[in-house]
Design an enzyme around this catalytic site. Structure first.
Site, PDB file in Angstrom:
ATOM      1  N   GLY A 191      12.388 -10.473   6.177  1.00 13.74           N
ATOM      2  CA  GLY A 191      11.694  -9.980   4.978  1.00 13.74           C
ATOM      3  C   GLY A 191      12.025  -8.527   4.781  1.00 13.74           C
TER       4      GLY A 191
ATOM      5  N   CYS B  11       5.067  -4.071  -7.094  1.00 11.23           N
ATOM      6  CA  CYS B  11       3.868  -3.637  -7.828  1.00 11.23           C
ATOM      7  C   CYS B  11       4.223  -3.198  -9.250  1.00 11.23           C
ATOM      8  CB  CYS B  11       3.188  -2.495  -7.089  1.00 11.23           C
ATOM      9  SG  CYS B  11       2.884  -2.905  -5.355  1.00 11.23           S
TER      10      CYS B  11
ATOM     11  N   GLY C 218       5.858 -11.962   3.784  1.00  9.70           N
ATOM     12  CA  GLY C 218       5.039 -11.883   2.567  1.00  9.70           C
ATOM     13  C   GLY C 218       4.217 -13.126   2.311  1.00  9.70           C
TER      14      GLY C 218
ATOM     15  N   ARG D 151       6.357 -12.993  -8.577  1.00  8.50           N
ATOM     16  CA  ARG D 151       6.308 -12.452  -7.225  1.00  8.50           C
ATOM     17  C   ARG D 151       7.440 -11.457  -6.989  1.00  8.50           C
ATOM     18  NH1 ARG D 151       2.874 -11.530  -2.994  1.00  8.50           N
ATOM     19  NH2 ARG D 151       4.216 -10.615  -1.408  1.00  8.50           N
TER      20      ARG D 151
ATOM     21  N   ILE E  90       7.374 -10.931  19.378  1.00  4.37           N
ATOM     22  CA  ILE E  90       7.375 -11.249  17.935  1.00  4.37           C
ATOM     23  C   ILE E  90       6.175 -10.571  17.280  1.00  4.37           C
ATOM     24  CG2 ILE E  90       7.360 -13.063  16.182  1.00  4.37           C
ATOM     25  CD1 ILE E  90       8.496 -14.998  18.220  1.00  4.37           C
ATOM     26  N   TYR E  91       6.482  -9.712  16.346  1.00  2.00           N
ATOM     27  CA  TYR E  91       5.445  -9.004  15.593  1.00  2.00           C
ATOM     28  C   TYR E  91       5.323  -9.657  14.215  1.00  2.00           C
ATOM     29  CZ  TYR E  91       6.109  -5.176  18.975  1.00  2.00           C
ATOM     30  OH  TYR E  91       6.207  -4.408  20.114  1.00  2.00           O
ATOM     31  N   ALA E  92       4.173  -9.485  13.595  1.00  2.00           N
ATOM     32  CA  ALA E  92       4.034  -9.943  12.203  1.00  2.00           C
ATOM     33  C   ALA E  92       3.187  -8.934  11.433  1.00  2.00           C
ATOM     34  CB  ALA E  92       3.394 -11.332  12.153  1.00  2.00           C
TER      35      ALA E  92
ATOM     36  N   TYR F 115     -14.501  21.696  -6.823  1.00  2.00           N
ATOM     37  CA  TYR F 115     -15.128  21.736  -8.158  1.00  2.00           C
ATOM     38  C   TYR F 115     -14.674  22.923  -8.989  1.00  2.00           C
ATOM     39  CZ  TYR F 115     -18.364  23.166 -11.751  1.00  2.00           C
ATOM     40  OH  TYR F 115     -18.856  23.606 -12.928  1.00  2.00           O
TER      41      TYR F 115
HETATM   42  P1  FAD Z   1       6.832  -8.784   0.517  1.00  2.00           P
HETATM   43  O1  FAD Z   1       6.884  -7.401   0.043  1.00  2.00           O
HETATM   44  O2  FAD Z   1       6.554  -9.829  -0.463  1.00  2.00           O
HETATM   45  O3  FAD Z   1       8.182  -9.112   1.214  1.00  2.00           O
HETATM   46  C1  FAD Z   1       8.426 -10.363   1.781  1.00  2.00           C
HETATM   47  C2  FAD Z   1       9.895 -10.699   1.662  1.00  2.00           C
HETATM   48  O4  FAD Z   1      10.208 -11.624   2.657  1.00  2.00           O
HETATM   49  C3  FAD Z   1      10.248 -11.370   0.354  1.00  2.00           C
HETATM   50  O5  FAD Z   1      11.181 -10.623  -0.369  1.00  2.00           O
HETATM   51  C4  FAD Z   1      10.796 -12.725   0.760  1.00  2.00           C
HETATM   52  O6  FAD Z   1      11.912 -13.121  -0.023  1.00  2.00           O
HETATM   53  C5  FAD Z   1      11.204 -12.482   2.180  1.00  2.00           C
HETATM   54  N1  FAD Z   1      11.217 -13.693   3.002  1.00  2.00           N
HETATM   55  C6  FAD Z   1      10.234 -14.596   3.152  1.00  2.00           C
HETATM   56  N2  FAD Z   1      10.602 -15.548   4.030  1.00  2.00           N
HETATM   57  C7  FAD Z   1      11.857 -15.261   4.438  1.00  2.00           C
HETATM   58  C8  FAD Z   1      12.768 -15.884   5.301  1.00  2.00           C
HETATM   59  N3  FAD Z   1      12.461 -16.993   5.959  1.00  2.00           N
HETATM   60  N4  FAD Z   1      13.969 -15.327   5.486  1.00  2.00           N
HETATM   61  C9  FAD Z   1      14.291 -14.186   4.852  1.00  2.00           C
HETATM   62  N5  FAD Z   1      13.473 -13.555   4.008  1.00  2.00           N
HETATM   63  C10 FAD Z   1      12.268 -14.082   3.808  1.00  2.00           C
HETATM   64  N6  FAD Z   1      -0.201  -4.382  -3.768  1.00  2.00           N
HETATM   65  C11 FAD Z   1      -0.872  -3.224  -3.887  1.00  2.00           C
HETATM   66  O7  FAD Z   1      -1.361  -2.705  -2.897  1.00  2.00           O
HETATM   67  N7  FAD Z   1      -0.989  -2.620  -5.121  1.00  2.00           N
HETATM   68  C12 FAD Z   1      -0.433  -3.133  -6.228  1.00  2.00           C
HETATM   69  O8  FAD Z   1      -0.531  -2.550  -7.311  1.00  2.00           O
HETATM   70  C13 FAD Z   1       0.252  -4.363  -6.128  1.00  2.00           C
HETATM   71  N8  FAD Z   1       0.797  -4.932  -7.221  1.00  2.00           N
HETATM   72  C14 FAD Z   1       1.492  -6.100  -7.094  1.00  2.00           C
HETATM   73  C15 FAD Z   1       2.065  -6.668  -8.217  1.00  2.00           C
HETATM   74  C16 FAD Z   1       2.777  -7.833  -8.103  1.00  2.00           C
HETATM   75  C17 FAD Z   1       3.360  -8.456  -9.305  1.00  2.00           C
HETATM   76  C18 FAD Z   1       2.947  -8.446  -6.835  1.00  2.00           C
HETATM   77  C19 FAD Z   1       3.730  -9.714  -6.698  1.00  2.00           C
HETATM   78  C20 FAD Z   1       2.377  -7.897  -5.699  1.00  2.00           C
HETATM   79  C21 FAD Z   1       1.645  -6.720  -5.831  1.00  2.00           C
HETATM   80  N9  FAD Z   1       1.045  -6.135  -4.712  1.00  2.00           N
HETATM   81  C22 FAD Z   1       0.358  -4.967  -4.848  1.00  2.00           C
HETATM   82  C23 FAD Z   1       1.105  -6.769  -3.387  1.00  2.00           C
HETATM   83  C24 FAD Z   1       2.198  -6.168  -2.554  1.00  2.00           C
HETATM   84  O9  FAD Z   1       3.378  -6.221  -3.254  1.00  2.00           O
HETATM   85  C25 FAD Z   1       2.289  -6.939  -1.252  1.00  2.00           C
HETATM   86  O10 FAD Z   1       1.081  -6.829  -0.578  1.00  2.00           O
HETATM   87  C26 FAD Z   1       3.382  -6.413  -0.377  1.00  2.00           C
HETATM   88  O11 FAD Z   1       4.601  -6.500  -1.018  1.00  2.00           O
HETATM   89  C27 FAD Z   1       3.397  -7.201   0.909  1.00  2.00           C
HETATM   90  O12 FAD Z   1       4.493  -6.824   1.704  1.00  2.00           O
HETATM   91  P2  FAD Z   1       5.184  -7.860   2.649  1.00  2.00           P
HETATM   92  O13 FAD Z   1       6.277  -7.158   3.340  1.00  2.00           O
HETATM   93  O14 FAD Z   1       4.176  -8.551   3.471  1.00  2.00           O
HETATM   94  O15 FAD Z   1       5.771  -8.954   1.676  1.00  2.00           O
END
Ligand code: FAD
Length: 816
Positions: free
Chosen positions: A7, A42, A113, A133, A277-279, A424
C-alpha cells in the site's frame, strides 16, 4: 534490513520516507496495486467539483521522485497476492505484465487501506453508479460528467465523503439528492448539531432524505433509485458513499487475527500477532484513548502517525502509538463541522455517565468585522474530565476543536478549560474565548450553579410541575417560541418575577442560552427552582423542526425553489433601498437590527440584510412570515447570508411591535356574575399560556372591581344613588339568568365551592398575580360616580385610547 510495504498512499508512503530518514541503509520496497502512489485522496471530491482544477496537484509524489529523493523502490501496479509468514515472503503480481514473483522481507508493513462498501443491491453495477476511493474513481466520475452532462445526482450516504461530494457535484451545476439511512447526517456529531447541517443543506438546495436507504437501482431513460420506504428518485448518476470496509484480504494467508470492525489487531508498536508484520491505517483497529475500546478509525491523520511509529520501531526505536480519539473536520458548503472525542450517542452506548454544555459563540470579538457564530457542544464526565466536543460554525471552528482535542489528549478537565490562556486580539478571538466560555458553563453545571435541560426533554415535561419562561425581548418572538411559554424579558425579570408560579420549576430560555443563564441565576437567588435550556431556543428550534426536505420536492426540482417561493415584484424606482450590515452579530442581533430598520422605512421599501449568523437564514423567513413582511430573496456566499425584505402594509397591528402577537384584550361591559367569571377564567387561561392580557372594565363591568368595604369618598347626590343601587364588588354580583331572588346565585356559588372552582374574588386576584392588566374606564367611572379609591388594588384607571392601543397590539378582543 529489507522492508516491504503493502500500500503506497497515506500510511504506506509515509512509512517508507520516515524509515529512510531513520535508516539510510535500509532496503525499502513499496508495492502499490494502483497506478498512483501517495496521492491526495482527501482532495478527490474537490477535483470532481473543479475547486481544485489541476489534477496533477493531487499527485503528491511519483515513483521516480521516491527513487531519486529517497532511494525507495516504489512499484505501482504491483499487487501483493499472498503472504508466507514462515518464509517471510510476499507473492507479488505485476498487473501490467501478469507476471507473478516472490519477494522476501525482514519486516512487512501492511497499509492496504479500506474499500468502499457496495451494498449487495440490484443495479449497483449499472453505468452511472460510482464509488470514490482513488484517482481512477475520480477520473471516471469526471469523465461521466463531461460526457453525459448529468443534471441530477443521488449521493447515497451523508457522511464526510457523501457531503463533500454533494457540495462538489452541486458546484458543477448538478442537482443533488442525499439519501441517508440514519436520522441524521454526519454520524460523529449529535443529532441537535447535525440538525444545523440539515437546515444548511436545505438552504443550499440539496434534497435530503433521512431514515431511508436505497433498495435498488434500475435503468430506463434515467437511473431509477428505489428507497426502502417505497419512495423513488429519478437521477442521472449515483455515487455510493455508505462507508468503508478495512481491506484485509491478506489476513488469511498471513495467519493474522482480525479485531474491531474486521480490522487487523495490533499492539502499541502497530505489530500484528506476528512481530515482523506491522499494520497501520484504515485497515487496523486501535485503542480509543477515552473509552479504552478498540475502534477502527479510517482517517488520514492516525494513518500517518502510525506510519511514523512503525518506521521508528523498525529502525530500532521504542516508538508506540498512544491511540485515537476521533478528531475530524469537514466542510459542508459554508459550514465547518468538526468533532473530537466521544459523542453523546457513544457515551450512552458505553454507559459512561456524562454531562454536556452547548453554547453559541462568535469566533472573534463581535465588534471586529467578520465575526461569525459557532454552535459548540462539550461533553464531559461528572468529575469534569473532557470526553468530547463538536463545533458547527464558520471560521474558527477548527481552532476550537483542536484546542479541545489537545485538552482531551492532555487529560484536562472542564476546570482547566476555564482558565486556559489562549491568544486574543479582536480579529482572532475574544478575551473570553469560546473555549473558556464553554469551560465556564460546564464548570457552573458541575459546581451546581446552573441546572440545565436538554432540547429533547422540553416538549415532554409535565406542565403541572414546570412553567416555561422565555426571557427574550418581544421582538425576538417572531423568530418562533416554545409553546405555552411566559415571556418576561430578562431586564424586567426582577420586577415581574411575581408573575411566575412559585409552585412550579421554571425552565428558562433565551435565544442562545446566555440570558437564560443570567435569568436562571436571578430566579435561583429569589428562591425559584430554575433550569436553563442548554443551547437556548436556537438549538431547540433547529432540532425540533423538520429535518429532511425530501418529500417537499417530490414534484418539483429543489433548485427551482425560487420559482415556487412567491416573489414580490418591486419597482426599484419607487422602492427605496436600504442596507443593514449585521455581519458578526450573534442571533438575535441580525433580526433585531432588521426589525429596527423596518420600523423606520416606508411600506414598499426594501432592506438588504447581510449576516454571518447562519441561524439567520431560517430565522428571517419565520420573522417575515409572522410580521407580514415579504422575504424577496435569500442567498449565501462564503458564509455571508444576504436577505432582501420588503416592508409590507399587511398586519398593521403587528407592525407597531414588529411581531405577530398572541396578546388578548377584553372589554368587560357586563356586571353579571356568570359573565365576570367567564371573563376571568379566559384571562387567567391566556395569561398562563404566556399571553399578555388586558381587561378593560366599563359601565356595569366596573362593579366587579369595586371593594366591598370602600373608604368614605366625597360624592354628589346622583353619584351616591348610583353607588347605592349598584352591586358593590365581586361578592355582590348576581347571575344574568336564573337569579331567582338570590337562590340561583347562591346555588352556583355552592356548586363552585364543591367542585373546587375558584371564586370570582380568587380569580381576580390570580389574574392580577399572573400579570393581567386590569383597566377601569375613566369615562364610565366619571359617569357613574365611581372613584379610584373604591376600586380594588392593582387597577389602572385609563382613557379609552390606552385600551385601543392595547387592542391594536393584540390578536383578539372579546366583548363581555
Ligand atoms: P490508503 O491511503 O487508502 O492506501 C491504501 C493503498 O493500498 C491503496 O492505494 C490500495 O490500492 C493499496 N493496496 C491495497 N491492497 C493492496 C495489495 N494487496 N497490494 C498492493 N497494494 C494494495 N481522511 C481524513 O483524515 N480527512 C479527510 O478529509 C479525508 N478525506 C477523504 C476523502 C476521500 C474521497 C477518501 C477516499 C478518503 C478520505 N480520507 C480522509 C480518508 C483517508 O484518505 C484515509 O484514512 C487514508 O488514506 C488511509 O490511509 P491508508 O494508508 O490506510 O490507506
Amino acid at each position: 534490513m529489507k522492508t516491504i510495504i503493502i500500500g503506497g498512499v497515506a500510511g504506506g508512503a509515509s512509512t517508507a520516507t520516515r524509515l529512510r530518514r531513520m535508516d539510510e541503509d535500509a532496503e525499502i520496497i513499496i508495492l502499490e496495486r494502483g497506478e498512483y502512489i501517495s496521492f491526495a485522496n482527501c482532495g478527490l471530491p474537490y477535483h470532481i467539483g473543479d475547486v481544485i482544477p489541476e489534477r496533477d496537484k493531487l499527485l503528491v509524489v511519483t515513483p521516480e521522485k521516491l527513487r531519486t529523493t529517497f532511494n525507495i523502490d516504489a512499484r505501482v501496479r504491483h499487487e501483493a497476492v499472498s503472504i508466507d509468514p514462515k518464509k517471510k515472503s510476499v507473492k507479488v503480481r505485476d498487473l501490467s505484465s501478469g507476471r507473478d514473483y516472490t519477494e522476501n522481507y525482514d519486516k512487512l508493513v501492511l497499509s492496504p487501506g479500506a474499500s468502499p462498501i457496495v451494498p449487495p443491491l440490484p443495479g449497483v453495477d449499472l453505468p452511472g453508479v460510482f464509488t470514490l476511493r482513488a484517482i481512477p474513481d475520480m477520473d471516471r466520475i469526471r469523465d461521466y460528467i463531461s460526457e453525459k452532462d448529468p443534471q441530477r445526482a443521488v449521493v447515497v450516504g451523508g457522511g464526510f465523503i457523501g457531503l463533500e461530494l454533494a457540495e462538489n457535484l452541486q458546484h458543477r451545476g448538478i442537482e443533488v439528492t442525499v439519501i441517508e439511512m440514519l436520522d441524521q447526517v454526519m454520524a460523529p456529531i449529535d443529532y441537535e448539531m447535525a440538525a444545523m447541517v440539515h437546515q444548511h443543506l436545505d438552504f443550499k438546495h440539496v434534497r435530503l432524505a433521512l431514515g431511508d436507504g436505497i433498495s435498488g437501482i434500475a435503468q430506463n431513460d434515467a437511473l431509477h433509485v428505489s428507497l426502502q420506504s417505497g419512495k423513488t428518485v429519478d437521477t442521472d448518476m449515483v455515487v455510493l458513499s455508505v462507508g468503508v470496509r478495512p481491506e484485509t484480504s491478506l489476513a488469511e494467508s498471513a495467519g493474522l487475527k482480525l479485531g474491531a470492525r474486521g480490522a487487523f489487531e495490533v499492539n502499541e508498536h502497530m505489530q500484528t500477532a506476528n512481530p515482523d508484520i506491522y499494520a497501520i491505517g484504515d485497515a487496523v483497529s486501535v485503542k480509543n484513548i477515552i473509552s479504552g475500546k478498540e475502534v477502527n478509525l479510517p482517517l488520514a491523520g492516525p494513518a500517518s502517525k502510525q506510519a511514523r511509529v512503525v518506521a521508528d520501531h523498525i529502525a530500532g526505536k521504542d516508538a508506540a502509538f498512544s491511540g485515537v480519539q476521533g478528531t475530524s473536520i469537514v466542510k459542508v458548503f459554508d459550514l465547518t463541522v468538526a468533532s473530537t472525542g466521544l459523542n453523546a450517542k457513544t457515551l450512552e452506548q458505553l454507559e459512561m455517565p456524562y454531562r454536556c454544555a452547548i453554547i453559541h459563540a462568535s469566533n472573534h470579538a463581535g465588534y471586529y468585522p467578520g465575526a461569525s457564530p459557532m454552535a459548540f457542544k462539550l461533553l464531559f464526565a461528572p468529575d469534569g474530565k473532557v470526553y468530547g466536543a463538536q463545533v458547527v460554525g464558520l471560521e474558527g471552528a477548527d481552532k476550537r476543536i483542536d484546542v479541545i482535542a489537545t485538552a482531551i489528549k492532555a487529560r484536562m478537565s472542564v476546570f482547566d478549560l476555564e482558565d486556559l490562556e489562549l491568544s486574543y486580539a479582536p480579529p482572532f478571538g475574544s478575551a473570553r474565548d469560546p473555549i473558556n466560555i464553554i469551560g465556564f458553563v460546564a464548570g457552573n453545571i458541575l459546581r451546581g450553579d446552573l441546572e440545565t435541560i436538554e432540547w429533547k426533554d422540553v416538549d415532554s415535561i409535565n406542565r403541572d410541575e414546570y412553567a416555561i419562561l422565555d426571557v427574550r425581548e418581544p421582538e425576538e418572538l417572531a423568530i418562533g417560541e416554545i409553546e405555552n411559554s411566559i415571556n418576561i424579558p430578562l431586564g424586567e425579570l426582577r420586577d415581574r418575577a411575581k408573575e411566575l408560579p412559585r409552585s412550579k420549576k421554571i425552565v428558562v430560555y433565551c435565544q442562545v442560552g446566555q440570558r437564560g443563564y443570567f435569568a436562571a441565576r436571578v430566579l435561583t437567588q429569589m428562591g425559584f427552582h430554575a433550569i436553563n435550556l442548554n443551547g437556548g431556543y436556537k438549538t431547540y428550534s433547529h432540532a425540533v423542526c423538520p429535518q429532511a426536505n425530501f418529500d417537499t420536492f417530490e414534484h418539483v426540482s429543489i433548485s427551482s425553489r425560487e420559482e415556487i417561493t412567491e416573489k414580490i415584484p418591486f419597482n426599484p424606482a419607487t422602492s427605496n433601498q436600504f442596507e443593514v450590515d449585521a455581519c458578526g452579530l450573534q442571533c438575535p442581533g441580525p433580526i433585531l437590527k432588521l426589525f429596527e430598520k423596518v420600523k423606520e422605512i416606508d411600506v414598499g421599501d426594501v432592506v438588504t440584510v447581510k449576516a454571518t449568523d447562519f441561524g439567520f437564514s431560517s430565522d428571517v423567513g419565520a420573522w417575515a412570515d409572522r410580521t407580514g413582511n415579504k422575504l424577496l430573496s435569500l442567498d449565501s456566499d462564503e458564509g455571508v447570508i444576504t436577505a432582501k425584505i420588503q416592508k409590507s402594509a399587511a398586519k398593521k397591528a403587528e407592525e407597531s411591535k414588529g411581531v405577530m402577537t398572541q396578546d388578548k384584550t377584553m372589554v368587560i361591559f357586563s356586571g353579571d356574575l356568570d359573565k365576570a367569571l367567564a371573563g376571568f377564567i379566559i384571562a387567567n387561561g391566556a395569561a398562563s399560556m404566556g399571553h399578555k392580557v388586558t381587561m378593560f372594565f366599563t359601565f356595569w363591568g366596573l362593579n366587579i372591581l369595586r371593594k366591598d368595604d370602600p373608604p368614605k369618598v366625597k360624592k354628589n347626590l346622583i353619584e351616591k344613588m348610583f353607588g347605592f343601587m349598584m352591586p358593590r364588588g365581586a361578592k355582590k354580583l348576581t347571575l344574568s339568568k336564573m337569579h331567582m331572588a338570590g337562590m340561583g346565585t347562591s346555588m352556583i356559588k355552592g356548586i363552585m365551592k364543591k367542585k373546587n372552582v375558584n371564586s370570582l374574588e380568587e380569580l381576580i386576584q390570580s389574574a392580577l398575580d399572573n400579570g393581567v392588566t386590569i383597566q377601569a374606564c375613566q369615562m364610565s367611572m366619571d359617569l357613574m360616580g365611581i372613584k379610584q379609591e373604591e376600586l380594588i388594588e392593582g387597577i389602572e384607571t385609563v382613557g379609552v385610547a390606552t385600551f385601543v392601543h392595547a387592542s391594536d397590539d393584540s390578536n383578539a378582543t372579546l366583548f363581555i
